[in-house]
Design a protein around this motif. Structure first.
Motif, mmCIF file in Angstrom:
data_model
loop_
_atom_site.group_PDB
_atom_site.id
_atom_site.type_symbol
_atom_site.label_atom_id
_atom_site.label_comp_id
_atom_site.label_asym_id
_atom_site.label_seq_id
_atom_site.Cartn_x
_atom_site.Cartn_y
_atom_site.Cartn_z
ATOM 1 N N UNK A 196 -49.090 -63.641 31.692
ATOM 2 C CA UNK A 196 -48.909 -61.750 31.254
ATOM 3 C C UNK A 196 -48.741 -61.261 32.852
ATOM 4 N N UNK A 197 -49.069 -61.252 34.225
ATOM 5 C CA UNK A 197 -48.333 -61.070 35.064
ATOM 6 C C UNK A 197 -47.055 -60.864 35.445
ATOM 7 N N UNK A 198 -46.388 -61.795 35.270
ATOM 8 C CA UNK A 198 -44.786 -61.900 35.081
ATOM 9 C C UNK A 198 -44.106 -61.133 34.118
ATOM 10 N N UNK A 199 -42.987 -60.441 34.774
ATOM 11 C CA UNK A 199 -42.909 -59.592 33.268
ATOM 12 C C UNK A 199 -41.231 -59.792 33.631
ATOM 13 N N UNK A 200 -40.341 -60.073 32.571
ATOM 14 C CA UNK A 200 -39.105 -60.386 32.448
ATOM 15 C C UNK A 200 -38.478 -59.062 31.988
ATOM 16 N N UNK A 201 -37.192 -58.608 32.133
ATOM 17 C CA UNK A 201 -37.027 -57.152 32.022
ATOM 18 C C UNK A 201 -35.240 -57.487 32.040
ATOM 19 N N UNK A 202 -34.124 -57.461 30.591
ATOM 20 C CA UNK A 202 -32.949 -57.867 30.007
ATOM 21 C C UNK A 202 -32.480 -57.311 30.834
ATOM 22 N N UNK A 203 -31.556 -57.192 31.104
ATOM 23 C CA UNK A 203 -30.272 -56.554 31.767
ATOM 24 C C UNK A 203 -29.055 -57.027 30.579
ATOM 25 N N UNK A 204 -28.076 -55.622 30.626
ATOM 26 C CA UNK A 204 -27.325 -55.500 29.548
ATOM 27 C C UNK A 204 -26.782 -56.812 29.725
ATOM 28 N N UNK A 205 -25.909 -57.529 31.115
ATOM 29 C CA UNK A 205 -25.355 -59.424 31.022
ATOM 30 C C UNK A 205 -26.119 -60.336 29.954
ATOM 31 N N UNK A 206 -27.168 -59.833 29.619
ATOM 32 C CA UNK A 206 -27.942 -61.047 29.009
ATOM 33 C C UNK A 206 -28.941 -62.064 30.390
ATOM 34 N N UNK A 207 -28.744 -61.468 31.719
ATOM 35 C CA UNK A 207 -29.911 -61.634 32.958
ATOM 36 C C UNK A 207 -31.358 -61.182 32.428
ATOM 37 N N UNK A 208 -32.561 -61.916 33.266
ATOM 38 C CA UNK A 208 -33.144 -61.532 33.296
ATOM 39 C C UNK A 208 -33.587 -60.341 34.764
ATOM 40 N N UNK A 209 -34.090 -59.560 34.921
ATOM 41 C CA UNK A 209 -35.066 -59.236 36.336
ATOM 42 C C UNK A 209 -36.618 -58.756 36.576
ATOM 43 N N UNK A 241 -38.819 -67.575 36.370
ATOM 44 C CA UNK A 241 -38.280 -67.422 34.961
ATOM 45 C C UNK A 241 -38.915 -68.425 34.495
ATOM 46 N N UNK A 242 -38.495 -69.768 34.829
ATOM 47 C CA UNK A 242 -37.928 -71.545 34.340
ATOM 48 C C UNK A 242 -39.540 -71.697 34.390
ATOM 49 N N UNK A 243 -40.414 -71.794 35.231
ATOM 50 C CA UNK A 243 -41.453 -71.966 35.490
ATOM 51 C C UNK A 243 -42.520 -71.073 34.718
ATOM 52 N N UNK A 244 -41.823 -70.453 34.746
ATOM 53 C CA UNK A 244 -43.666 -69.342 33.598
ATOM 54 C C UNK A 244 -43.344 -69.792 32.068
ATOM 55 N N UNK A 245 -41.125 -69.809 32.014
ATOM 56 C CA UNK A 245 -42.066 -70.389 30.620
ATOM 57 C C UNK A 245 -41.903 -72.138 29.943
ATOM 58 N N UNK A 246 -42.120 -72.845 31.077
ATOM 59 C CA UNK A 246 -42.132 -74.093 31.286
ATOM 60 C C UNK A 246 -44.257 -74.238 30.761
ATOM 61 N N UNK A 247 -44.891 -72.982 31.532
ATOM 62 C CA UNK A 247 -46.078 -72.948 31.544
ATOM 63 C C UNK A 247 -46.620 -71.866 29.794
#
Length: 247
Positions: A196-209, A241-247
């Protein structure tokens, strides 16, 4: 650590966030002193941090290496003359090495069966050596305890990138090494992190910060009571992002 481990020449010591090796085979010390030396390191590991015990071991290896240069054989004793010569060898800038080792050597003598002579013990009790000047290793770019140079960092980055590309480094280890290089945080800070310490913020172009909430290490309020929010560089965010999604 059980008493039986005192008979082994190589210790592998683990705690929550690091693994440290104590290789007693590096020491050209008379065999009868090795057992008592291991007892004092066992005591240090039980009463101090693993980092402090490891530092004392490396300092002791350093003085033993110096003594072997002087006498070129097995070390039978450490005399006051040896300590005076070692202090001179270190010079004013590094004599704090002996100052930090002094407490260890005195404790070893007081526990018995050490190779420190009575005169050497008296010398250590009588001297006063200033500690390491805070920030000096960084300011002077000390080659041993100072920071990596730009060239060294570039070589490390190239080596781990190549190893990761060849599947010689696991993804979690690869990410951890880069986190150390990007943020310079302490091992305990990364050891305390959760998904939960990894935070994703979606940009307007659908990419993530991507941001990381890194627990602060120096506070008296307990583990994970305070955090510092750090942005993840774009070049590294997809991997996180990918690693967090995997685990």
């Amino acid at each position: 650590m059980g008493l039986h481990s005192l008979f082994y020449g190589l210790w592998k010591v683990l705690d929550s966030n690091k693994c440290v090796y104590f290789n007693f085979n590096r020491l050209k010390l008379k065999k009868k002193y090795l057992y008592s030396l291991k007892k004092i390191f066992k005591w240090y590991l039980e009463n101090y941090s693993i980092t402090h015990a490891s530092n004392m071991f490396e300092q002791f290896v350093s003085i033993c290496s110096f003594l072997c240069m002087e006498q070129t054989d097995i070390i039978n004793e450490i005399s006051d003359t040896n300590l005076i010569n070692y202090r001179g060898y270190l010079g004013r800038r590094k004599e704090w090495y002996l100052g930090s080792l002094s407490g260890f050597l005195k404790k070893w003598y007081e526990m018995g069966d050490s190779c420190l002579t009575k005169e050497a013990y008296g010398y250590l009790r009588g001297i006063k050596i200033k500690g390491n000047t805070k920030g000096e290793a960084v300011a002077t770019m000390d080659p041993v305890v100072g920071p990596f140079t730009d060239i060294e960092l570039e070589l490390i980055q190239t080596a781990i990138n190549n190893s990761y590309a060849k599947n010689e480094i696991k993804t979690d280890d690869y990410i951890l090494i880069w986190l150390f290089m990007i943020y310079g945080s302490r091992p305990i800070q990364f050891a305390q992190m959760k998904i939960k310490d990894v935070i994703f913020a979606k940009r307007n172009d659908s990419s993530y910060e991507v941001f990381l909430n890194i627990p602060r290490a120096k506070n008296r309020k307990g583990a994970r009571s305070e955090f510092k929010k750090r942005i993840v560089p774009n070049s590294f965010s997809d991997l996180i992002f990918n690693y967090t999604e995997e685990i």
